[in-house]
Scaffold this motif. Sequence first.
Motif, PDB file in Angstrom:
ATOM      1  N   MET A 101      10.298  -2.320  -0.081  1.00 21.04           N
ATOM      2  CA  MET A 101       9.664  -2.806   1.138  1.00 21.04           C
ATOM      3  C   MET A 101       9.864  -4.323   1.282  1.00 21.04           C
ATOM      4  O   MET A 101       9.899  -4.840   2.387  1.00 21.04           O
ATOM      5  CB  MET A 101       8.152  -2.545   1.119  1.00 21.04           C
ATOM      6  N   ASP A 102       9.920  -5.032   0.157  1.00 17.39           N
ATOM      7  CA  ASP A 102       9.976  -6.499   0.205  1.00 17.39           C
ATOM      8  C   ASP A 102      11.263  -6.954   0.887  1.00 17.39           C
ATOM      9  O   ASP A 102      12.364  -6.607   0.456  1.00 17.39           O
ATOM     10  CB  ASP A 102       9.861  -7.065  -1.211  1.00 17.39           C
ATOM     11  N   ARG A 149      12.390  -5.903   3.459  1.00 16.89           N
ATOM     12  CA  ARG A 149      13.004  -4.690   4.014  1.00 16.89           C
ATOM     13  C   ARG A 149      14.297  -4.320   3.284  1.00 16.89           C
ATOM     14  O   ARG A 149      15.293  -3.936   3.912  1.00 16.89           O
ATOM     15  CB  ARG A 149      13.357  -4.887   5.499  1.00 16.89           C
ATOM     16  N   CYS A 161      10.825   1.636   3.316  1.00 18.67           N
ATOM     17  CA  CYS A 161       9.917   1.567   4.462  1.00 18.67           C
ATOM     18  C   CYS A 161      10.693   1.764   5.764  1.00 18.67           C
ATOM     19  O   CYS A 161      11.911   1.633   5.797  1.00 18.67           O
ATOM     20  CB  CYS A 161       9.197   0.225   4.497  1.00 18.67           C
ATOM     21  N   GLU A 198      10.531   0.961  10.248  1.00 17.74           N
ATOM     22  CA  GLU A 198      10.110  -0.094  11.174  1.00 17.74           C
ATOM     23  C   GLU A 198       8.596  -0.089  11.433  1.00 17.74           C
ATOM     24  O   GLU A 198       7.993  -1.130  11.664  1.00 17.74           O
ATOM     25  CB  GLU A 198      10.818   0.080  12.535  1.00 17.74           C
ATOM     26  N   GLN A 199       8.007   1.127  11.399  1.00 14.75           N
ATOM     27  CA  GLN A 199       6.587   1.252  11.700  1.00 14.75           C
ATOM     28  C   GLN A 199       5.702   0.887  10.512  1.00 14.75           C
ATOM     29  O   GLN A 199       4.490   0.878  10.607  1.00 14.75           O
ATOM     30  CB  GLN A 199       6.260   2.683  12.138  1.00 14.75           C
ATOM     31  N   GLY A 200       6.313   0.630   9.376  1.00 14.13           N
ATOM     32  CA  GLY A 200       5.524   0.241   8.227  1.00 14.13           C
ATOM     33  C   GLY A 200       5.144   1.418   7.339  1.00 14.13           C
ATOM     34  O   GLY A 200       4.342   1.272   6.425  1.00 14.13           O
ATOM     35  N   ASN A 201       5.713   2.597   7.587  1.00 18.14           N
ATOM     36  CA  ASN A 201       5.472   3.710   6.674  1.00 18.14           C
ATOM     37  C   ASN A 201       6.229   3.482   5.383  1.00 18.14           C
ATOM     38  O   ASN A 201       7.323   2.903   5.383  1.00 18.14           O
ATOM     39  CB  ASN A 201       5.947   5.029   7.284  1.00 18.14           C
ATOM     40  N   ILE A 202       5.652   3.939   4.287  1.00 15.06           N
ATOM     41  CA  ILE A 202       6.262   3.753   2.978  1.00 15.06           C
ATOM     42  C   ILE A 202       6.740   5.109   2.471  1.00 15.06           C
ATOM     43  O   ILE A 202       6.054   6.117   2.620  1.00 15.06           O
ATOM     44  CB  ILE A 202       5.242   3.110   2.008  1.00 15.06           C
TER      45      ILE A 202
END
Lengths: 290, 290, 290, 290, 290, 290
Positions: F129-130, F132, F174, F176-180
Amino acid sequence: MIDKALSNAERAEVLTQALPYIREYNNKIVVIKYGGNAMIDEQLKMQVMEDIVLLWLIGVKVVLVHGGGPEINDLMARLGKKAEFVGGLRVTDKETVDIVEMVLAGKVNKTLVTLLQACGGKAMGISGMDGRLIQAEIKDERLGYVGKVTKINIDPVMDLLEKGYIPVVSTLGCDEQGNIYNINGDTAAAYIAGALNAENMIMMTDIAGILRDKDDPSSLIPRLTESEAHALYQDGTISGGMIPKVESCITALQKGVEKCVIMDGRVPHSIVMELLTNEGAGTMLTADEE
Amino acid sequence: MIDKALSNAERAEVLTQALPYIREYNNKIVVIKYGGNAMIDEQLKMQVMEDIVLLWLIGVKVVLVHGGGPEINDLMARLGKKAEFVGGLRVTDKETVDIVEMVLAGKVNKTLVTLLQACGGKAMGISGMDGRLIQAEIKDERLGYVGKVTKINIDPVMDLLEKGYIPVVSTLGCDEQGNIYNINGDTAAAYIAGALNAENMIMMTDIAGILRDKDDPSSLIPRLTESEAHALYQDGTISGGMIPKVESCITALQKGVEKCVIMDGRVPHSIVMELLTNEGAGTMLTADEE
Amino acid sequence: MIDKALSNAERAEVLTQALPYIREYNNKIVVIKYGGNAMIDEQLKMQVMEDIVLLWLIGVKVVLVHGGGPEINDLMARLGKKAEFVGGLRVTDKETVDIVEMVLAGKVNKTLVTLLQACGGKAMGISGMDGRLIQAEIKDERLGYVGKVTKINIDPVMDLLEKGYIPVVSTLGCDEQGNIYNINGDTAAAYIAGALNAENMIMMTDIAGILRDKDDPSSLIPRLTESEAHALYQDGTISGGMIPKVESCITALQKGVEKCVIMDGRVPHSIVMELLTNEGAGTMLTADEE
Amino acid sequence: MIDKALSNAERAEVLTQALPYIREYNNKIVVIKYGGNAMIDEQLKMQVMEDIVLLWLIGVKVVLVHGGGPEINDLMARLGKKAEFVGGLRVTDKETVDIVEMVLAGKVNKTLVTLLQACGGKAMGISGMDGRLIQAEIKDERLGYVGKVTKINIDPVMDLLEKGYIPVVSTLGCDEQGNIYNINGDTAAAYIAGALNAENMIMMTDIAGILRDKDDPSSLIPRLTESEAHALYQDGTISGGMIPKVESCITALQKGVEKCVIMDGRVPHSIVMELLTNEGAGTMLTADEE
Amino acid sequence: MIDKALSNAERAEVLTQALPYIREYNNKIVVIKYGGNAMIDEQLKMQVMEDIVLLWLIGVKVVLVHGGGPEINDLMARLGKKAEFVGGLRVTDKETVDIVEMVLAGKVNKTLVTLLQACGGKAMGISGMDGRLIQAEIKDERLGYVGKVTKINIDPVMDLLEKGYIPVVSTLGCDEQGNIYNINGDTAAAYIAGALNAENMIMMTDIAGILRDKDDPSSLIPRLTESEAHALYQDGTISGGMIPKVESCITALQKGVEKCVIMDGRVPHSIVMELLTNEGAGTMLTADEE
Amino acid sequence: MIDKALSNAERAEVLTQALPYIREYNNKIVVIKYGGNAMIDEQLKMQVMEDIVLLWLIGVKVVLVHGGGPEINDLMARLGKKAEFVGGLRVTDKETVDIVEMVLAGKVNKTLVTLLQACGGKAMGISGMDGRLIQAEIKDERLGYVGKVTKINIDPVMDLLEKGYIPVVSTLGCDEQGNIYNINGDTAAAYIAGALNAENMIMMTDIAGILRDKDDPSSLIPRLTESEAHALYQDGTISGGMIPKVESCITALQKGVEKCVIMDGRVPHSIVMELLTNEGAGTMLTADEE
């Protein structure tokens, strides 16, 4: 002036609502053409400067291109210089170019630099001769020192942007022999914006934008593509002083500028409104989609 | 003009004899103050520009500071502007500052930039307002917008030197509130040279240098220390228009400039002669040895 | 939520009124401590993230330091882990440190990174072990892995700032032998802010700030110097959970932070309000003037 | 020596007349091949070094490639080493390569470096082995360690230019196995100039250039294109020792060098004359125009 | 040669056991003095080169300083050059300096560069004249061109290190007038190591190190402080050819080198053994602890 | 453990014999996938860390990508979380992703960072995630938060390598919506290695490599091309858990990785053995030759 009293909480919310717009323009180049009748009122001029410094602070690379018609006319009148015309076009003799140079590169340019700095910006004022930014040649022998742009050397503007300045550009040009030419401000802005691949070129004028009915301000056309603009020109909707503005926008689009906006410089903070809110101001022109 | 015909072999030898001088100034900063009566003749002006571009090409960092007295007087006359005096000193009202700004930052500055570029240099013309280079305040309430330098922000000049330009500086200044002041050109040059720790500040004038007998050009004093200059001032040898020139030189020396030269701008290629031959031109002032 | 409908002109004006504040924080470091009860509400959390991304976009170097008490308690409860106490203080055994590590460096850190990025920021989440940012040792043998900061190695944070990231820091620390310690979040933020010579350290809490009468929100003290804070501690005005907050602020001020603000994280956009409007939020602490 | 006494004004004018030439070579790479009989006279050698340092100071990137035939013969004679021949060509055994290496990379190279530095230059002397600059293989088994260039690794020369040195190169080469080869100096210079895309390669010889009648110095041919040179070779005008010189020039032109000049190293300051005056010295070869 | 067959697993373990030593020298400067009798055997020379390339690859900044006594004597003998003595010391006339220059800067230097590159390194060979690295003056009029170091200009070595080369330095020096001097290799290495603030200076000799009883190799003294060395000199333990070696080490320590090691260049891979294993080789000298 | 006692001379020789291998990997990128059962033993884990730090010290750019299956299962069990299956595949609901995130990005990642630093490395642990790094989308609606890689943004890894860190990457992704999303570790490593154009991707497993007869460890296949691997898959030699490993290797090869090695993480120092000795470990896969 805001007549509704706003709490700081409300102010904070307005600021955060600008987030997506700030994101969009961060680190992008925006060329603003300012001058003529849009530049007359002192208070409005200060607001335009505030807008520019705000954009500069939030990371937009702003280039301010200016003209100064009324001030030129004023000095010419004071010097008793009569305008000569050939085929309806004003002749620019050597003496007139000197006057243009003094007014634009001397007075208007330095006034804008000083105002931008009074608002907290860091500005440097140059002309099209400095670093050979705008290279030009005679447009029409009969008109004298009226220049046609032959080449833009974008280095001086990039050098100043890189060093963190807001470049303020007077639209004069030069040739290899050292002759100086008066260049139409809108055209110069379009060429510079094109050479910089600007994200946006903003034309500050003294009308609201392109109106479907030029007597009805409520008939403002908010967005136009290049071919729509062409059609409006054909049917006479775009006419008079708006024609060269629109032509400059189309030149800029064809040279790679993403969007051009013709807006009313007399509306307070119209630049910020255009770039940082959801509504925009004036008429935005974009290339035809492929 | 060389009246003896020189072979290329002789030319080559002259060039190589300049070697130690080129070595000495390589990568050093030299501030040249040019203006006033020294700047009137067009051919001489071109030769000064050639000298500057030559220095620039061989690696000297030249900063050109200019005034423009005669052109200012000329425009004032044409605009029917009468000079006002208070206690024998000319008053500079807002309208006069505007004229100074137009002539210096508009006409003279851009003419010099254009000439330097016609000689093959890369120049950028700025004023003391740009990037807040020269910060000033009112010197004497009664004189209006005559400025006293309060601070030099050397960044704009260094930024331009770093990007490879010859900075050309008009000697106007500004304060925090955005007021613009007319600054004495010699003083401004001295402050700028001092802030840059220049190797050399060259004052171009229209006399040969400091003369022991001001009616005898052969009595030129080639070198003076600061205290020798002081003694000559006390005994009246330095008098009239030479006093402020010498004062500016002493200011520059005290602020860290290595040497200052007052030279005759009407002698062809006097700058190159001073810097690149074994004889020098005019009078060189240096600090007292410790 | 703004209940008064604002025109875009009004929005534009609000934006330009933020100009002096943006100027003040441009390119400065601001450390924000966020966590605990201030972080519970999802919508508020999103607003805090928006505020941080807004600051980042306008050129502020934001460092987000976070804790995560409630989430830690939650996982401990789910794992059936009972809290042990020695002399009234909670013992942190190896298993507890593992839980803290998983919750802080795993869950909370990555959630914050993901939210910042969903708001358009560029973030990188690290812990005090990464690049040996927070070096620590045992504070009290009986408390187990509760760490006392021995040294801050600011390089990892500076490296991330230089590369344009918002560093998000979990407050764990390590020693030379590779042991991992739980570090008090407020203390860690203060040490990091001090080592960075931050312009501002903002402590987000769940109360309004320092109140003169803790039951009367209108008794908020907007500004305090270090010695005034000391006096309020002596007379009992600062008490309970506010004591360690104030102590961390004083530590930060003593290590070179310009100002510290204790503010209510439950107020929408309180960070933006504090930094970009004329009123501020919460209580600001500054060093005693000399 | 100039027999006419020149005033400083005349000297200054000569210097400024060099302006267009300085401009032309500023920041360009010039490879100078120097050696053999052109290098015998000590005073002339010093003048060549002065010319090179002058070019270096005015911003030309000079690379000095040298041979050293006479000195090699001298040491061989002193060591009682007899030349062996196979098919009329001299055999270079291991012992001879050692001698060549000692004379070129040891004596000649370091003497040139020391002289350049005595003239105020900053020089570093390397051989074709250093940084694998000249990679070679055996040209003809029977001739021993006479090398044919297989590859130029231009990095060492570029690294030295970048750090501000005048690279001085001995024309030895090496292969992957670490064998050392003697490389013809003119050929090596041509390959290096080509790999550097030099603006100019100057071959210093002990004759005036290419003569139409080799017994009449006044029959010097000032300019030749590649095909003109070919024709002169066919008709025998170019003959003897001039053949390999011309061949090296053509190699260099084909590898991208702009122009090559064969000039008389015994004429004082011929390099400066060629590069910085309007006449040139010797014979200039250029590619055929397309 | 390893007579026990080692599995790759065992090899891997040896490599990982070097970890702490690699860590210690990573990015540090190590000056190695090599020459004289230690340099005679070809196979050993290759092993020394392998060691140096290994250090270079793992990130140590190695500078190789070399002498070449036996080769010099050899060439002098072949040239029938008789040694002259004044007061028991050998006189170095101009001819002898030429021979030294040819052997050191020509033959030995280039052989070492070629060997290092055959082992996979990237090397550049320079002398003390190049870039004025070693500045010197006459030591004793009667001895001729024997130089005493007056100044080290470390730039050429740093420039080469920065560009990724292993600098290989011949110990000749020069003065302002361009005279070349023979400099004692050990002394030159000590001055260079000192100017570089080297972590370690390694002196390769042909004995095991400092022995308590010079006839008993098992009496090697592994570590000495400066004052212990002084005491051993007083009691005669350090004598003969070891005296100048120890003096050079003490010079280096006083100029800021961390440690100096006198070791036996005839032991295979003694450099790697010293730097990358737990035992060391030869005698290490360090400054007295404070 | 080496049971034969090795002298330092023997150790030095082993080190120098690694020279060609060090040369080969110097400054190259090597991605190491580590995790699962290969990571269980504490002593082995320490040896893997030592190997990585050794590579890092000798100039290899190592990127460590890790999984952590057993630890995930362990925490799920402790939290009483039952695995759900759809069509034989495990469903990853939001709660499970949280657990994976806590274990991987919290516990395993930070443990590896801490161990690398205890061995003397400089490490920074991030997740997909970091910045992206790993962008993903849902693979199969029924499986929940199991992610399919859509894009690798290599900037965060390059930024860390440039700043001198060993990046340690947890394989979460992740959108674009921030789902992991939970991403398969082998696949993630292959995509990252491909995007980095890595020289080598090393897959640490708990078997010896690809065996011709899976019950006979002596049947290890040391090298395979892509098509040979395909054939072995067709005839069933590659089966079971080895299939996804081989598929990941082929993905990496197709995306530009030079070679992939499947090796036994339980063999001490197998990474160093593979990269720095002549034998290699496990099975190396390379692209088909063209």
